[in-house]
Structure formats: structure tokens, C-alpha cells
Design an enzyme around this catalytic site. Structure first.
Site, short mmCIF file in Angstrom:
data_model
loop_
_atom_site.label_atom_id
_atom_site.label_comp_id
_atom_site.label_asym_id
_atom_site.label_seq_id
_atom_site.Cartn_x
_atom_site.Cartn_y
_atom_site.Cartn_z
CG ASP A 13 -2.50 -0.32 0.73
OD1 ASP A 13 -2.66 -0.25 -0.64
OD2 ASP A 13 -3.28 -0.16 1.71
CE LYS A 16 5.17 -2.49 -3.48
NZ LYS A 16 4.40 -2.11 -2.51
CB THR A 17 0.58 -0.39 -8.36
OG1 THR A 17 1.14 -1.90 -7.90
CG2 THR A 17 -0.35 -0.66 -9.67
CG HIS A 63 -0.01 -9.33 1.37
ND1 HIS A 63 0.47 -10.29 2.22
CD2 HIS A 63 -1.18 -8.82 1.77
CE1 HIS A 63 -0.49 -10.61 2.86
NE2 HIS A 63 -1.46 -9.67 2.74
N1 LIG Z 1 -2.91 10.45 -1.42
C1 LIG Z 1 -2.15 9.55 -2.31
N2 LIG Z 1 -2.61 8.16 -2.35
C2 LIG Z 1 -1.74 7.46 -3.05
C3 LIG Z 1 -0.65 7.81 -3.54
N3 LIG Z 1 -0.06 6.68 -4.36
C4 LIG Z 1 -0.82 5.50 -4.13
N4 LIG Z 1 -2.06 6.03 -3.42
C5 LIG Z 1 -3.09 5.11 -2.91
O1 LIG Z 1 -2.50 4.30 -1.97
C6 LIG Z 1 -3.17 3.22 -2.09
C7 LIG Z 1 -2.19 2.04 -2.48
O2 LIG Z 1 -1.46 2.21 -3.63
P1 LIG Z 1 -0.71 1.10 -4.53
O3 LIG Z 1 -0.27 1.87 -5.68
O4 LIG Z 1 -1.83 0.01 -4.85
O5 LIG Z 1 0.29 0.69 -3.50
P2 LIG Z 1 1.00 -0.60 -3.76
O6 LIG Z 1 2.59 -0.22 -3.18
O7 LIG Z 1 1.13 -0.91 -5.30
O8 LIG Z 1 0.38 -1.69 -3.13
P3 LIG Z 1 0.73 -3.42 -3.02
O9 LIG Z 1 0.94 -3.44 -4.76
O10 LIG Z 1 -0.10 -3.96 -2.76
O11 LIG Z 1 2.01 -3.41 -2.31
C8 LIG Z 1 -4.13 3.21 -3.39
O12 LIG Z 1 -5.38 3.51 -2.70
C9 LIG Z 1 -3.73 4.43 -3.83
O13 LIG Z 1 -4.64 5.39 -4.56
C10 LIG Z 1 -0.12 9.26 -3.51
O14 LIG Z 1 0.70 9.90 -3.74
N5 LIG Z 1 -1.18 9.88 -3.05
MG LIG Z 2 1.09 -2.76 -6.07
#
Ligand SMILES: Nc1nc2c(ncn2[C@@H]2O[C@H](COP(=O)(O)OP(=O)(O)OP(=O)(O)O)[C@@H](O)[C@H]2O)c(=O)[nH]1
Ligand SMILES: [Mg+2]
Length: 638
Positions: A13, A16-17, A63
């Protein structure tokens, strides 16, 4: 244009994505389940064109439960983008992913603090300090730290610039090894058939190449290639590559298989490695522990055998170990791997392979084993080659074995061989290599054995090659045995005579009565000419009847050896002079009977002045010696 693989890393969370999407416009979460749960489960892919650099992103799940998937992608990256959310700071998988990248030898990267829109300046500074502390002392210390908001787009352009700059510093991949592509995905494309994707970690692959999927050994043909979504004729090391394969069903392909040139590499189940145990590991790495080894895109279970006297490698320390794998993999020296504990599944260590086809090491050879591994860890290519050859001992190694063991291209292998020979560390014989030290020892053994034989059998002219081989060289490669004898002959230590060899210094030690018997026999046969007596008769005429038959046979053999006598059939001997004059008469007869040059048995008996009893064995002897050739019931004089 430079191609670079960038892997994301970081806690769940942390954005990254979202970051990959802000950079490329691509949502790397492809699976419906990922969309539903809002987390990444498996690897995602996206591309970015930065002018002179093409970036292929591998987006990994944060995760804890999916570190296994993260590892399937992390092995192939050139550069890491370590993502830390500004509102949470450094978390467990931030550390674990960072440890993994370090252990995999990813030495280039940058830190990206995301979600900057969610915090104030003060907190941002704090997270920055935390990030600096995390990377301090590692190869990423001093790497750029950028602040980005995927939501507002703030900092995205700066990040692109930093990515480009860092990418340009990454050295090109080594071209010393043959092509390898650890498969991270396999699927069917309508109208095309099986497609595999992965990072081409070495070499190049072109349309039409014959390859195989290892360790299963499934032969395939490259039907087509894509790099960054574009059709290409050849893919190069360091590129994310999709390959359309012919000759295989997609069901047969799974993540972790390695695509490599057909018939070049071999599966293995024992690796000698250098391990680096994490400071944070719950306990030292001990012998007999069961672990998970992540190598390329594959995961296998293994037993550890620590090759250190203490039987363990403590946290924060490095040491040598052997990994005995429960299922085969394809592996090569200097490949990096990760070790996770069996349960709970946490990353505890990582390291480099030193010998991918390791032998079992005996306890008392530990010191020697370690020093060999030390050479493999620190030495150059020639050392590596020489160590592998030395380990084979007198069995020696074939070129194909070295190719499978090193993964070297033909040119690199050639170069290592040439230099090892120049340095007199290795001897080559018919494409087989043996250590110079082993070759010298074997040469010594051969001379000793031959000397012992002369001592036992002073009247024999030597020892047959086959007997010599059976006595001392049953374990040695036959090529090496042959090379050994011709080497000893070329330096003048040995004389070879048909299938016999003798020491150059070997002289017959005959007693006066032996000398008399020898000359007596010679005279008897010379005078008898074609009226050859039986052997017993000859001995009696020579006055040697009081000698044992075994002894008189040996004396007879001396006359055969020095070519005075010829064995025409098992118990029939003639003096060479008599045979020579008979041959001369035959040729005279032939010259008078051109062009047929034919002779029958009765004419032959007449010319030779002998009975049928001798005529037949003599003619058969002449046939064998290619002086005559049978033609029906006659013979042609050649
Ligand atoms: N406010 C805000 N929210 C963000 C930002 N980047 C990501 N998010 C939110 O954070 C949550 C997780 O983002 P992801 O990009 O899915 O996180 P991740 O690191 O890919 O998560 P995993 O792949 O499951 O490890 C989502 O609801 C995004 O919309 C940002 O720069 N600002
Ligand atoms: Mg991700």
C-alpha cells in the site's frame, strides 16, 4: 538505445503501482482479484520511453505473503525504485525488499517517497531521514531520494529525470554467458500458441533459435520475439522479452523454468555457494536446516550444509555452504539467490553461487574445499576453469561439461582454455582437459609401472598399453592416457613399439646361456630357411632342451621382437631372410606373368620348394601382409 529493467520495492500500500501508473499511464495490476482487493498479488509490467533510455518496469507486490512473487521478478532487475509512503515511513517489507535487493546485488537505485500530498513538510523530512538511515552503508547510500505524489503528479518529472540519469550509470550486462531467460509468465496467444515472458539475463535470442526449457529439458523453437511490445528479430541481454515458442503446449510451462540454448546447460541439485546471513535473521544459518531457495524465477526447497568448522554462519556474517536441492534447477556461477526460512517464511540470507554442479565434500577435505571456493569467489575466469578441471582429477573434464558448468560462450571458453594452457595449469587432449599437476603425477605413475614391469619381466620387450591402462589408469579418461604416453614418448622417456611400451632405458639383461640360445635359434631357423622346424625341434637343434618351455618361448620372442623371426601361424616361425627371398621370387614370377600376376598353390609350392603343409599357412600369411590377394582358388601377387 539503452534498455533497463527497473523493479519497484516496498511495503504494501505504499503506492508502488500508483507510481508506475503515474510514470507510464499503465495500471500494472492486471488480475481481477488485484483490482477487487486493491493490492498487487503478482508481478506487473509497464514501459517508459525516456528518450535515450527505455525502461521496463517490474511492479512487485508488497504484501508479506507474496514475497515469493516479488522474488520471481526481482532477480532480473538492474535498478530498484524503493518506495516509501510518506505517511507511514519505513515498514517491515520496506526492509525485507531492500535486503533482498542488496543480497541480489542490485547496486543501482533510488528512493521514492510517495504520497507526499498526505503529509506536511516536517513529516516528509523525518521520512527522508529514515530513508537515509536505511540505505546508509549500502550501495544505495547517497542514491537520489525523490518525493512524489502519484495523486497530484508533483515530483513525477523530476523522478523521470533521476531515473534516466541513474539508468545511464548502470553498466551493460556481461556477454560472457549463453542466453538465459527465467520464465516469469506463460500464456497462450490466439493464433500464435505459447508465449513466455521474462528478463533476458544473458546472451541474445533470435527468431528460429533452437532452445530448451530447463530443468525439464523441453525442446522448443523460437517462432517470434517481442521487446517492449515491438516485434524484433533478436532480443538482447537486459531486455524484457516475450517469446513465442513452437513445439510446446502452454500447460507444460511454469514460472521458474529457464529458457536456454538447446543442449548447452544441465540441471543440478547441489550448489556450492557463498552466503550472506542477514543481521535481522532470527538465528544463524545452520547445517541440516531446511530452507527455501529462490533462484531466478524459481523457488525450490533445500537442505543446508555449512562448510565452516563451526557448522553455522552467524547473523551478519558471510560463509561457504552447500545447498542440496530437493528438485533440480538450472544454475550458473555468480548467479545470486535468496534464502528464506521454511516456516515462517522470512528472508534470512542470500548469496552467490560458486559451483553450480557441486560434489559431496568429505569432512576431512573441508580445508581444501574452502580454499577452492575462495579461489572461485575471488579469482578470474582462468582460475575458475582451472579449479573445475582440478576437481575432476584424473577423470578429467570434457569441453561440454565446462560449457554447462560455466555457461560461457564458445569464445569465452576458448579464451579461458588458451590462457590456462599458456599458464601451464591445464593440459588438453582431444577436447578433454586435465590439471597439469594431475597429468604430471599420472606420467610419473606410468613410468613407475613400466619400470616395475621391466623388473618383473626382464626378457619382455615392454608392457602392452592395455595392461598398463588396466593396472593404473582405469579411472583416467582414455584421451588423457593416450596423451600421457605420447607425451612420455616425445620427451624420450618411453619407446613405443606397436601395442607395447617400454622405458627408453630398458635393455635386456641376458645371461651368457640365454645369449647362446638366442644365437643358436637364429642360426637354426636361418639355415633351415623354408624348411622350418617345429619350435621344439629348433630348440633341440640349438641345444636348449634343458631350458623350460616358458623360458625358451621368451628367447624366441626376442627374435620376433628384433624381427629376425616371423610368426606365420601360431606355431610356425620362419627366418626373415628366407621369407624375403621367397617374396622376391614371387615378385619375379609376377613380373614374368603380367598383367595377370596370378599364381596357384601348386606353382607356389614349386617356386618355394615346399610341401602343402607350409604352403597354405605361408600364403595366408602373405594375404594378411598384402603381398598376395585371393582370387578364387588362385592368388594375385600384389
Ligand atoms: N494520496 C495519495 N494516495 C496514493 C498515492 N499513491 C498511491 N496512493 C493510494 O494508496 C493506495 C495503495 O496504492 P498502490 O499503488 O496500490 O500501493 P502498492 O504499493 O502498489 O501496494 P501493493 O502492490 O499491494 O504492495 C491506493 O489506494 C492508492 O490510490 C499518492 O501519491 N497520494
Ligand atoms: Mg501494487
Amino acid at each position: 538505445m539503452k534498455s533497463i529493467i527497473v523493479g519497484t520495492a516496498g511495503h504494501i500500500d505504499h503506492g508502488k503501482t500508483a507510481l508506475v501508473r503515474a510514470l507510464t499511464g499503465v495500471d500494472a495490476d492486471r488480475l481481477p482479484e488485484e483490482k477487487r482487493r486493491g493490492i498487487t498479488i503478482d508481478l506487473g509490467f509497464a514501459e517508459l520511453d525516456l528518450g535515450d533510455v527505455r525502461v521496463g518496469f517490474i511492479d512487485v507486490p508488497g504484501h508479506e505473503r507474496f514475497v515469493k512473487n516479488m522474488l520471481a521478478g526481482a532477480h532480473g532487475i538492474d535498478l530498484v525504485a524503493l518506495v516509501i509512503a510518506a505517511d507511514e515511513g519505513v515498514m517491515p517489507q520496506t526492509r525485507e525488499h531492500f535486503d533482498i535487493c542488496r543480497l541480489l546485488g542490485v547496486s543501482h537505485g533510488l528512493v521514492v517517497i510517495t504520497k507526499t500530498d498526505m503529509v506536511d513538510e516536517e513529516l516528509l523530512l523525518l521520512v527522508r531521514a529514515e530513508a537515509e538511515e536505511l540505505v546508509a552503508g549500502s550501495t544505495l547510500s547517497g542514491a537520489p531520494i525523490l518525493s512524489v505524489s502519484a495523486r497530484t503528479g508533483e515530483g513525477v518529472e523530476e523522478l523521470k529525470a533521476a531515473l534516466r540519469e541513474t539508468a545511464l550509470k548502470v553498466p551493460p550486462r556481461s556477454s560472457e554467458q549463453v542466453a538465459r531467460l527465467p520464465v516469469d509468465r506463460a500464456f497462450t496467444m490466439r493464433g500464435f500458441g505459447a508465449v513466455v515472458t521474462g528478463t533476458l539475463v544473458a546472451g541474445s535470442v533470435a527468431e528460429g533459435d533452437e532452445m530448451e526449457l530447463l530443468p525439464a529439458g523441453l525442446r522448443v523453437r523460437v517462432r517470434g520475439l517481442q521487446v517492449h511490445g515491438q516485434k524484433v528479430e533478436r532480443a538482447l541481454a537486459g531486455q524484457r522479452t516475450a517469446i513465442n515458442l513452437g513445439g510446446i503446449d502452454v500447460q507444460q510451462i511454469e514460472r521458474g523454468l529457464v529458457l536456454a540454448p538447446a543442449g548447452r546447460l544441465l540441471p543440478t541439485q547441489a550448489l556450492d555457494v557463498q552466503v550472506d546471513v542477514l543481521e535481522s535473521a532470527p538465528r544463524p544459518l545452520r547445517s541440516r536446516s531446511r530452507v527455501r531457495v529462490h533462484l531466478g524465477a524459481a523457488e525450490v526447497l533445500a537442505r543446508v550444509r555449512v562448510l565452516e568448522d563451526s557448522g553455522e554462519i552467524a547473523q551478519g556474517k558471510m560463509g561457504f555452504a552447500q545447498l542440496r536441492l530437493e528438485s533440480p534447477v538450472v544454475a550458473l556461477p555468480f548467479e545470486r539467490f535468496i534464502i528464506r526460512s521454511y516456516s515462517p517464511q522470512v528472508t534470512i540470507a542470500g548469496g552467490r553461487i560458486l559451483d553450480a554442479h557441486a560434489a559431496r565434500h568429505r569432512g576431512r577435505e573441508m580445508e581444501q574445499t574452502r580454499s577452492r571456493l575462495e579461489t572461485l569467489a575471488t579469482g578470474d575466469r582462468v582460475d575458475e576453469f582451472a579449479v573445475f578441471v582440478e576437481m575432476a582429477g584424473e577423470r578429467a573434464v570434457r569441453r561440454a561439461e565446462i560449457a554447462a558448468r560455466t555457461g560461457w560462450t564458445d569464445e569465452v571458453l576458448e579464451d579461458a582454455v588458451r590462457r590456462a594452457k599458456e599458464a601451464e595449469r591445464v593440459v588438453e587432449a582431444e577436447g578433454v582437459y586435465v590439471a597439469k599437476s594431475v597429468f604430471d603425477r599420472l606420467a610419473n605413475d606410468a613410468l613407475e609401472e613400466i619400470a616395475a614391469h621391466h623388473k618383473r619381466e626382464p626378457l619382455e620387450r615392454g608392457i602392452s598399453r592395455e595392461t598398463l591402462r588396466e593396472r593404473r589408469f582405469t579411472h583416467a579418461a582414455p584421451e588423457i592416457f593416450r596423451a600421457l604416453l605420447s607425451h612420455l614418448e616425445s620427451v624420450g622417456a618411453l619407446v613405443s613399439d606397436k601395442e607395447f611400451v617400454r622405458a627408453a632405458s630398458h635393455t635386456l639383461s641376458l645371461t651368457p646361456s640365454d645369449v647362446m640360445l638366442r644365437s643358436g635359434l637364429e642360426k637354426v631357423y636361418r639355415e633351415a630357411a623354408l624348411e622350418a622346424p617345429t619350435f621344439e625341434e629348433a630348440v633341440a637343434r640349438a641345444g636348449g632342451a634343458h631350458h623350460s618351455r616358458e623360458h625358451t618361448r621368451k628367447i624366441l620372442q626376442l627374435l620376433i621382437d628384433d624381427r629376425s623371426l616371423v610368426r606365420v601361424s601360431p606355431d610356425l616361425f620362419f627366418h626373415r631372410a628366407a621369407l624375403d627371398s621367397l617374396i622376391a621370387s614371387l615378385r619375379e614370377y609376377a613380373a614374368e606373368h603380367e598383367p595377370e600376376r596370378m599364381i596357384d598353390v601348386s606353382t607356389f609350392k614349386e617356386i618355394a620348394g615346399i610341401s602343402r603343409k607350409y604352403a597354405i599357412p605361408l600364403l595366408e600369411y602373405f594375404d594378411r601382409e598384402r603381398i598376395t590377394r585371393r582370387a578364387g582358388d588362385k592368388r594375385i601377387i600384389l
